[in-house]
Design a protein around this motif. Structure first.
Motif, PDB file in Angstrom:
ATOM      1  N   GLY A 218       0.778  -1.223   0.000  1.00  0.00           N
ATOM      2  CA  GLY A 218       0.000   0.000   0.000  1.00  0.00           C
ATOM      3  C   GLY A 218       0.813   1.277   0.000  1.00  0.00           C
ATOM      4  O   GLY A 218       0.506   2.225  -0.737  1.00  0.00           O
ATOM      5  N   SER A 219       1.857   1.349   0.829  1.00  0.00           N
ATOM      6  CA  SER A 219       2.650   2.578   0.925  1.00  0.00           C
ATOM      7  C   SER A 219       3.383   2.872  -0.373  1.00  0.00           C
ATOM      8  O   SER A 219       3.509   4.034  -0.780  1.00  0.00           O
ATOM      9  CB  SER A 219       3.645   2.456   2.082  1.00  0.00           C
ATOM     10  N   LEU A 222       0.972   4.245  -2.871  1.00  0.00           N
ATOM     11  CA  LEU A 222       0.658   5.628  -2.569  1.00  0.00           C
ATOM     12  C   LEU A 222       1.739   6.581  -3.069  1.00  0.00           C
ATOM     13  O   LEU A 222       1.454   7.693  -3.516  1.00  0.00           O
ATOM     14  CB  LEU A 222       0.464   5.810  -1.060  1.00  0.00           C
ATOM     15  N   LEU A 254      -0.838  -3.693   3.983  1.00  0.00           N
ATOM     16  CA  LEU A 254      -1.308  -2.340   4.243  1.00  0.00           C
ATOM     17  C   LEU A 254      -0.796  -1.861   5.603  1.00  0.00           C
ATOM     18  O   LEU A 254      -0.375  -2.670   6.437  1.00  0.00           O
ATOM     19  CB  LEU A 254      -2.836  -2.293   4.238  1.00  0.00           C
ATOM     20  N   HIS A 255      -0.847  -0.537   5.816  1.00  0.00           N
ATOM     21  CA  HIS A 255      -0.453   0.068   7.083  1.00  0.00           C
ATOM     22  C   HIS A 255      -1.475   1.147   7.463  1.00  0.00           C
ATOM     23  O   HIS A 255      -2.190   1.665   6.584  1.00  0.00           O
ATOM     24  CB  HIS A 255       0.932   0.708   6.979  1.00  0.00           C
ATOM     25  N   THR A 257      -0.895   4.170   7.976  1.00  0.00           N
ATOM     26  CA  THR A 257      -0.565   5.385   7.217  1.00  0.00           C
ATOM     27  C   THR A 257      -1.212   5.406   5.839  1.00  0.00           C
ATOM     28  O   THR A 257      -1.246   6.455   5.191  1.00  0.00           O
ATOM     29  CB  THR A 257       0.954   5.521   7.061  1.00  0.00           C
ATOM     30  N   ASP A 258      -1.755   4.266   5.397  1.00  0.00           N
ATOM     31  CA  ASP A 258      -2.432   4.217   4.099  1.00  0.00           C
ATOM     32  C   ASP A 258      -3.801   4.879   4.147  1.00  0.00           C
ATOM     33  O   ASP A 258      -4.444   5.048   3.099  1.00  0.00           O
ATOM     34  CB  ASP A 258      -2.583   2.765   3.629  1.00  0.00           C
ATOM     35  N   LYS A 281      -6.490   9.175   0.503  1.00  0.00           N
ATOM     36  CA  LYS A 281      -5.904   7.853   0.692  1.00  0.00           C
ATOM     37  C   LYS A 281      -6.980   6.779   0.825  1.00  0.00           C
ATOM     38  O   LYS A 281      -6.853   5.673   0.280  1.00  0.00           O
ATOM     39  CB  LYS A 281      -5.004   7.845   1.931  1.00  0.00           C
ATOM     40  N   LEU A 285      -7.318   3.567  -1.528  1.00  0.00           N
ATOM     41  CA  LEU A 285      -7.271   2.207  -0.984  1.00  0.00           C
ATOM     42  C   LEU A 285      -8.526   1.434  -1.374  1.00  0.00           C
ATOM     43  O   LEU A 285      -8.454   0.234  -1.681  1.00  0.00           O
ATOM     44  CB  LEU A 285      -7.120   2.256   0.532  1.00  0.00           C
TER      45      LEU A 285
END
Length: 322
Positions: A218-219, A222, A254-255, A257-258, A281, A285
Protein backbone atom coordinates in the motif's frame (compact mmCIF):
# COMPACT_ATOMS: atom_id res chain seq x y z
CA UNK A 1 -17.99 -23.75 -11.51
CA UNK A 2 -14.43 -22.46 -11.87
CA UNK A 3 -12.69 -21.58 -8.58
CA UNK A 4 -11.21 -18.11 -8.46
CA UNK A 5 -7.54 -17.79 -7.48
CA UNK A 6 -6.74 -16.76 -3.92
CA UNK A 7 -5.16 -13.55 -2.67
CA UNK A 8 -4.58 -12.29 0.84
CA UNK A 9 -4.60 -8.90 2.53
CA UNK A 10 -2.97 -8.01 5.84
CA UNK A 11 -2.41 -4.87 7.91
CA UNK A 12 0.70 -4.17 10.00
CA UNK A 13 -0.74 -2.10 12.85
CA UNK A 14 2.40 0.02 13.24
CA UNK A 15 1.67 2.98 15.50
CA UNK A 16 3.00 6.55 15.40
CA UNK A 17 5.55 5.90 18.16
CA UNK A 18 6.96 2.89 16.27
CA UNK A 19 7.72 5.01 13.19
CA UNK A 20 9.32 7.71 15.34
CA UNK A 21 11.37 5.09 17.20
CA UNK A 22 12.79 3.60 14.02
CA UNK A 23 13.52 7.09 12.74
CA UNK A 24 15.43 8.01 15.91
CA UNK A 25 12.98 10.63 17.20
CA UNK A 26 13.14 10.65 21.05
CA UNK A 27 9.48 11.68 21.11
CA UNK A 28 8.57 8.01 20.64
CA UNK A 29 9.11 7.44 24.37
CA UNK A 30 5.84 9.24 25.05
CA UNK A 31 4.14 6.55 22.93
CA UNK A 32 2.05 8.90 20.76
CA UNK A 33 -0.74 6.97 19.07
CA UNK A 34 -2.90 7.37 15.98
CA UNK A 35 -4.76 4.08 16.48
CA UNK A 36 -8.01 5.78 17.62
CA UNK A 37 -8.18 7.47 14.21
CA UNK A 38 -6.67 4.77 12.03
CA UNK A 39 -8.39 1.59 13.23
CA UNK A 40 -12.04 2.69 12.73
CA UNK A 41 -11.10 4.02 9.30
CA UNK A 42 -9.36 0.79 8.31
CA UNK A 43 -12.28 -1.31 9.57
CA UNK A 44 -14.71 0.87 7.62
CA UNK A 45 -12.77 0.48 4.36
CA UNK A 46 -12.43 -3.28 4.82
CA UNK A 47 -16.10 -3.55 5.75
CA UNK A 48 -17.18 -1.65 2.64
CA UNK A 49 -15.18 -4.14 0.56
CA UNK A 50 -16.66 -7.08 2.53
CA UNK A 51 -13.17 -8.32 3.39
CA UNK A 52 -12.01 -10.33 6.37
CA UNK A 53 -8.26 -9.89 6.73
CA UNK A 54 -5.35 -10.29 9.14
CA UNK A 55 -4.05 -7.50 11.36
CA UNK A 56 -0.59 -7.91 12.89
CA UNK A 57 -0.56 -6.13 16.26
CA UNK A 58 2.38 -4.78 18.29
CA UNK A 59 2.48 -5.96 21.90
CA UNK A 60 3.61 -2.63 23.34
CA UNK A 61 0.38 -1.15 21.98
CA UNK A 62 -1.89 -4.00 23.00
CA UNK A 63 -0.91 -3.67 26.68
CA UNK A 64 -2.14 -0.06 26.52
CA UNK A 65 -5.79 0.98 26.57
CA UNK A 66 -6.13 2.21 22.98
CA UNK A 67 -4.23 -0.78 21.59
CA UNK A 68 -6.30 -3.30 23.55
CA UNK A 69 -9.48 -1.55 22.39
CA UNK A 70 -8.25 -1.70 18.79
CA UNK A 71 -7.49 -5.42 18.98
CA UNK A 72 -10.86 -6.11 20.56
CA UNK A 73 -12.66 -4.20 17.79
CA UNK A 74 -10.60 -5.90 15.08
CA UNK A 75 -11.36 -9.37 16.46
CA UNK A 76 -15.05 -8.52 16.95
CA UNK A 77 -15.23 -7.55 13.27
CA UNK A 78 -14.05 -11.06 12.34
CA UNK A 79 -10.44 -10.29 11.42
CA UNK A 80 -7.52 -12.49 12.44
CA UNK A 81 -5.03 -10.89 14.85
CA UNK A 82 -1.38 -11.81 14.28
CA UNK A 83 1.82 -11.14 16.24
CA UNK A 84 4.00 -8.22 15.07
CA UNK A 85 6.53 -8.43 17.97
CA UNK A 86 6.38 -6.52 21.24
CA UNK A 87 8.76 -3.61 20.76
CA UNK A 88 8.55 -3.25 16.97
CA UNK A 89 12.28 -3.02 16.35
CA UNK A 90 13.30 -3.62 12.71
CA UNK A 91 16.63 -4.97 14.00
CA UNK A 92 14.82 -8.02 15.41
CA UNK A 93 17.25 -10.17 13.40
CA UNK A 94 19.96 -9.28 15.96
CA UNK A 95 18.00 -10.71 18.91
CA UNK A 96 19.06 -13.78 20.86
CA UNK A 97 16.76 -16.79 20.93
CA UNK A 98 15.68 -16.02 24.51
CA UNK A 99 14.80 -12.45 23.60
CA UNK A 100 12.82 -13.61 20.56
CA UNK A 101 10.81 -15.97 22.74
CA UNK A 102 10.11 -13.15 25.18
CA UNK A 103 8.94 -10.85 22.36
CA UNK A 104 6.53 -13.47 21.09
CA UNK A 105 5.21 -14.53 24.49
CA UNK A 106 4.53 -11.01 25.77
CA UNK A 107 2.61 -10.10 22.62
CA UNK A 108 0.65 -13.37 22.64
CA UNK A 109 -0.42 -12.73 26.24
CA UNK A 110 -1.48 -9.17 25.46
CA UNK A 111 -3.52 -10.22 22.41
CA UNK A 112 -5.38 -12.90 24.36
CA UNK A 113 -5.99 -10.50 27.25
CA UNK A 114 -7.49 -8.02 24.75
CA UNK A 115 -10.04 -10.61 23.64
CA UNK A 116 -8.54 -12.21 20.51
CA UNK A 117 -7.44 -15.84 20.05
CA UNK A 118 -3.80 -16.81 20.51
CA UNK A 119 -2.05 -15.75 17.29
CA UNK A 120 -0.88 -18.38 14.81
CA UNK A 121 0.85 -15.97 12.42
CA UNK A 122 3.82 -13.62 12.80
CA UNK A 123 5.37 -10.81 10.80
CA UNK A 124 8.67 -9.27 11.83
CA UNK A 125 8.97 -5.46 11.79
CA UNK A 126 11.09 -4.30 8.88
CA UNK A 127 10.75 -7.79 7.32
CA UNK A 128 13.19 -9.18 9.91
CA UNK A 129 13.52 -12.96 9.79
CA UNK A 130 16.27 -15.37 10.82
CA UNK A 131 16.78 -19.08 11.25
CA UNK A 132 16.37 -18.66 15.02
CA UNK A 133 13.05 -16.86 14.53
CA UNK A 134 11.71 -19.60 12.28
CA UNK A 135 12.70 -22.25 14.80
CA UNK A 136 11.15 -20.36 17.74
CA UNK A 137 7.90 -19.81 15.83
CA UNK A 138 7.72 -23.51 15.01
CA UNK A 139 8.42 -24.47 18.63
CA UNK A 140 5.64 -22.16 19.83
CA UNK A 141 3.09 -23.72 17.48
CA UNK A 142 2.73 -20.96 14.90
CA UNK A 143 1.22 -21.99 11.57
CA UNK A 144 2.96 -19.38 9.45
CA UNK A 145 5.39 -16.49 9.18
CA UNK A 146 4.88 -13.56 6.78
CA UNK A 147 8.15 -11.65 7.22
CA UNK A 148 9.88 -11.91 3.86
CA UNK A 149 9.78 -9.30 1.10
CA UNK A 150 11.44 -10.76 -2.04
CA UNK A 151 12.85 -7.59 -3.59
CA UNK A 152 16.09 -5.84 -4.46
CA UNK A 153 14.80 -2.57 -3.02
CA UNK A 154 15.72 -3.26 0.63
CA UNK A 155 19.18 -1.67 0.39
CA UNK A 156 17.59 1.42 -1.20
CA UNK A 157 15.11 1.65 1.68
CA UNK A 158 18.03 1.35 4.11
CA UNK A 159 19.88 4.14 2.28
CA UNK A 160 16.79 6.38 2.50
CA UNK A 161 16.44 5.58 6.21
CA UNK A 162 20.10 6.40 6.86
CA UNK A 163 19.83 9.66 4.92
CA UNK A 164 16.77 10.91 6.81
CA UNK A 165 17.38 9.47 10.31
CA UNK A 166 19.65 10.93 13.02
CA UNK A 167 23.14 9.32 13.21
CA UNK A 168 22.27 7.25 16.28
CA UNK A 169 19.36 5.58 14.45
CA UNK A 170 21.22 4.68 11.27
CA UNK A 171 22.04 1.11 10.32
CA UNK A 172 25.74 0.29 10.21
CA UNK A 173 25.30 -2.50 7.67
CA UNK A 174 25.96 -5.39 10.01
CA UNK A 175 22.29 -6.27 10.31
CA UNK A 176 21.20 -5.28 6.81
CA UNK A 177 18.15 -3.32 7.92
CA UNK A 178 15.16 -3.99 5.59
CA UNK A 179 17.05 -6.89 3.95
CA UNK A 180 20.03 -7.35 1.66
CA UNK A 181 20.41 -8.01 -2.04
CA UNK A 182 19.97 -11.75 -1.40
CA UNK A 183 16.22 -11.10 -1.09
CA UNK A 184 16.07 -10.75 -4.86
CA UNK A 185 16.39 -14.53 -5.10
CA UNK A 186 13.91 -15.35 -2.33
CA UNK A 187 10.74 -17.21 -3.41
CA UNK A 188 7.62 -15.20 -4.25
CA UNK A 189 5.33 -18.19 -3.72
CA UNK A 190 4.28 -19.50 -0.30
CA UNK A 191 6.43 -22.39 0.91
CA UNK A 192 7.30 -24.43 4.00
CA UNK A 193 10.47 -24.03 6.01
CA UNK A 194 12.42 -27.28 6.30
CA UNK A 195 14.23 -27.46 9.64
CA UNK A 196 16.14 -30.26 11.37
CA UNK A 197 13.06 -30.77 13.58
CA UNK A 198 10.81 -31.23 10.54
CA UNK A 199 8.93 -27.94 10.95
CA UNK A 200 5.64 -27.45 9.10
CA UNK A 201 5.88 -23.65 9.41
CA UNK A 202 4.66 -21.89 6.25
CA UNK A 203 6.33 -18.75 4.90
CA UNK A 204 3.96 -16.37 3.11
CA UNK A 205 6.03 -13.64 1.42
CA UNK A 206 4.69 -10.12 0.98
CA UNK A 207 4.16 -10.07 -2.77
CA UNK A 208 6.33 -8.01 -5.07
CA UNK A 209 5.86 -7.47 -8.80
CA UNK A 210 6.56 -10.78 -10.56
CA UNK A 211 9.73 -10.60 -12.70
CA UNK A 212 10.63 -7.03 -11.66
CA UNK A 213 10.60 -7.75 -7.90
CA UNK A 214 9.46 -4.21 -7.05
CA UNK A 215 7.00 -3.65 -4.17
CA UNK A 216 3.24 -3.47 -4.61
CA UNK A 217 2.27 -2.88 -0.97
CA UNK A 218 0.00 0.00 0.00
CA UNK A 219 2.65 2.58 0.93
CA UNK A 220 4.58 2.02 -2.30
CA UNK A 221 1.41 2.36 -4.36
CA UNK A 222 0.66 5.63 -2.57
CA UNK A 223 4.09 6.95 -3.51
CA UNK A 224 3.34 6.23 -7.16
CA UNK A 225 -0.12 7.74 -6.80
CA UNK A 226 1.48 10.95 -5.55
CA UNK A 227 3.53 11.11 -8.74
CA UNK A 228 0.71 10.12 -11.09
CA UNK A 229 -2.63 8.43 -10.29
CA UNK A 230 -2.70 7.01 -13.82
CA UNK A 231 0.77 5.51 -13.36
CA UNK A 232 -0.23 3.98 -10.02
CA UNK A 233 -3.36 2.38 -11.46
CA UNK A 234 -1.47 1.00 -14.45
CA UNK A 235 1.33 -0.32 -12.21
CA UNK A 236 -1.06 -2.16 -9.89
CA UNK A 237 -3.11 -3.62 -12.74
CA UNK A 238 0.10 -4.82 -14.41
CA UNK A 239 1.20 -6.46 -11.16
CA UNK A 240 -2.10 -8.33 -10.88
CA UNK A 241 -1.96 -9.46 -14.51
CA UNK A 242 1.57 -10.81 -13.95
CA UNK A 243 0.43 -12.56 -10.77
CA UNK A 244 -2.36 -14.28 -12.67
CA UNK A 245 -0.08 -15.21 -15.56
CA UNK A 246 2.63 -16.68 -13.31
CA UNK A 247 0.39 -18.30 -10.72
CA UNK A 248 1.39 -15.97 -7.88
CA UNK A 249 -1.22 -15.44 -5.17
CA UNK A 250 -0.89 -11.75 -4.19
CA UNK A 251 -0.31 -11.03 -0.51
CA UNK A 252 -1.06 -7.31 -0.21
CA UNK A 253 0.36 -5.45 2.80
CA UNK A 254 -1.31 -2.34 4.24
CA UNK A 255 -0.45 0.07 7.08
CA UNK A 256 -2.43 2.65 9.11
CA UNK A 257 -0.57 5.38 7.22
CA UNK A 258 -2.43 4.22 4.10
CA UNK A 259 -5.56 5.93 5.48
CA UNK A 260 -4.05 8.84 7.45
CA UNK A 261 -2.97 12.30 6.34
CA UNK A 262 0.04 14.19 7.66
CA UNK A 263 -1.96 16.23 10.20
CA UNK A 264 -3.07 12.95 11.82
CA UNK A 265 0.51 11.70 12.18
CA UNK A 266 2.57 14.62 13.53
CA UNK A 267 6.32 14.14 13.21
CA UNK A 268 6.08 11.81 10.23
CA UNK A 269 6.83 14.35 7.52
CA UNK A 270 9.81 12.17 6.57
CA UNK A 271 7.53 9.28 5.59
CA UNK A 272 6.57 9.00 1.91
CA UNK A 273 2.99 9.87 1.02
CA UNK A 274 2.11 11.83 4.16
CA UNK A 275 1.31 14.96 2.12
CA UNK A 276 -1.79 13.22 0.74
CA UNK A 277 -4.97 13.95 2.76
CA UNK A 278 -6.56 11.02 4.57
CA UNK A 279 -9.76 11.17 2.52
CA UNK A 280 -7.76 10.83 -0.69
CA UNK A 281 -5.90 7.85 0.69
CA UNK A 282 -9.12 6.13 1.74
CA UNK A 283 -10.58 6.56 -1.74
CA UNK A 284 -7.40 5.20 -3.34
CA UNK A 285 -7.27 2.21 -0.98
CA UNK A 286 -10.89 1.44 -1.81
CA UNK A 287 -10.01 1.32 -5.52
CA UNK A 288 -7.00 -0.93 -4.84
CA UNK A 289 -9.04 -3.42 -2.82
CA UNK A 290 -11.94 -3.39 -5.27
CA UNK A 291 -9.54 -4.03 -8.16
CA UNK A 292 -7.94 -6.91 -6.27
CA UNK A 293 -11.38 -8.41 -5.59
CA UNK A 294 -12.27 -8.29 -9.29
CA UNK A 295 -9.68 -10.97 -10.02
CA UNK A 296 -9.16 -12.89 -6.77
CA UNK A 297 -10.95 -14.42 -3.83
CA UNK A 298 -9.44 -12.24 -1.08
CA UNK A 299 -8.92 -13.57 2.46
CA UNK A 300 -6.62 -12.97 5.42
CA UNK A 301 -3.14 -14.46 5.57
CA UNK A 302 -4.07 -17.20 8.03
CA UNK A 303 -7.06 -18.25 5.94
CA UNK A 304 -4.90 -18.25 2.82
CA UNK A 305 -2.34 -20.57 4.45
CA UNK A 306 -5.14 -22.87 5.62
CA UNK A 307 -6.71 -23.09 2.16
CA UNK A 308 -3.59 -23.14 0.00
CA UNK A 309 -1.53 -25.76 1.89
CA UNK A 310 1.80 -24.91 0.16
CA UNK A 311 3.93 -27.85 -1.00
CA UNK A 312 7.18 -26.04 -1.87
CA UNK A 313 9.96 -26.29 0.70
CA UNK A 314 13.03 -24.22 1.54
CA UNK A 315 15.79 -25.22 3.94
CA UNK A 316 16.04 -22.86 6.90
CA UNK A 317 19.84 -23.19 6.75
CA UNK A 318 19.74 -21.09 3.55
CA UNK A 319 18.19 -18.17 5.40
CA UNK A 320 20.55 -15.24 5.84
CA UNK A 321 20.47 -12.77 8.68
CA UNK A 322 19.11 -9.95 6.56
Amino acid sequence: MRTRPLASVSVDLDNLWAYLKTHGDPGWRRYPSFLPSAVPRLLEVLGEQRLTTTVFAVGADVVREDGAKAVNEIAAAGHEVGNHSFGHEPWLHRYSRDRLENELRRTEDAIVEAGAPTPIGFRGPGFSVTRELVEVLADRGYAYDASTLPTWIGPLARAYHNRTAPPAARDDGRGELFGGFSRVLAPVHAYRWRTTEGSALVELPVTTMPLLRTPIHGSYLLQLHGVSPRLARAYFKTALRLCLARGVAPSLLLHPTDVLGGTEAPGMEFFPGMATPGAGKVAWLGWVLETLREHFDVVGTGEYVRRADPRRERAVTRLDAG
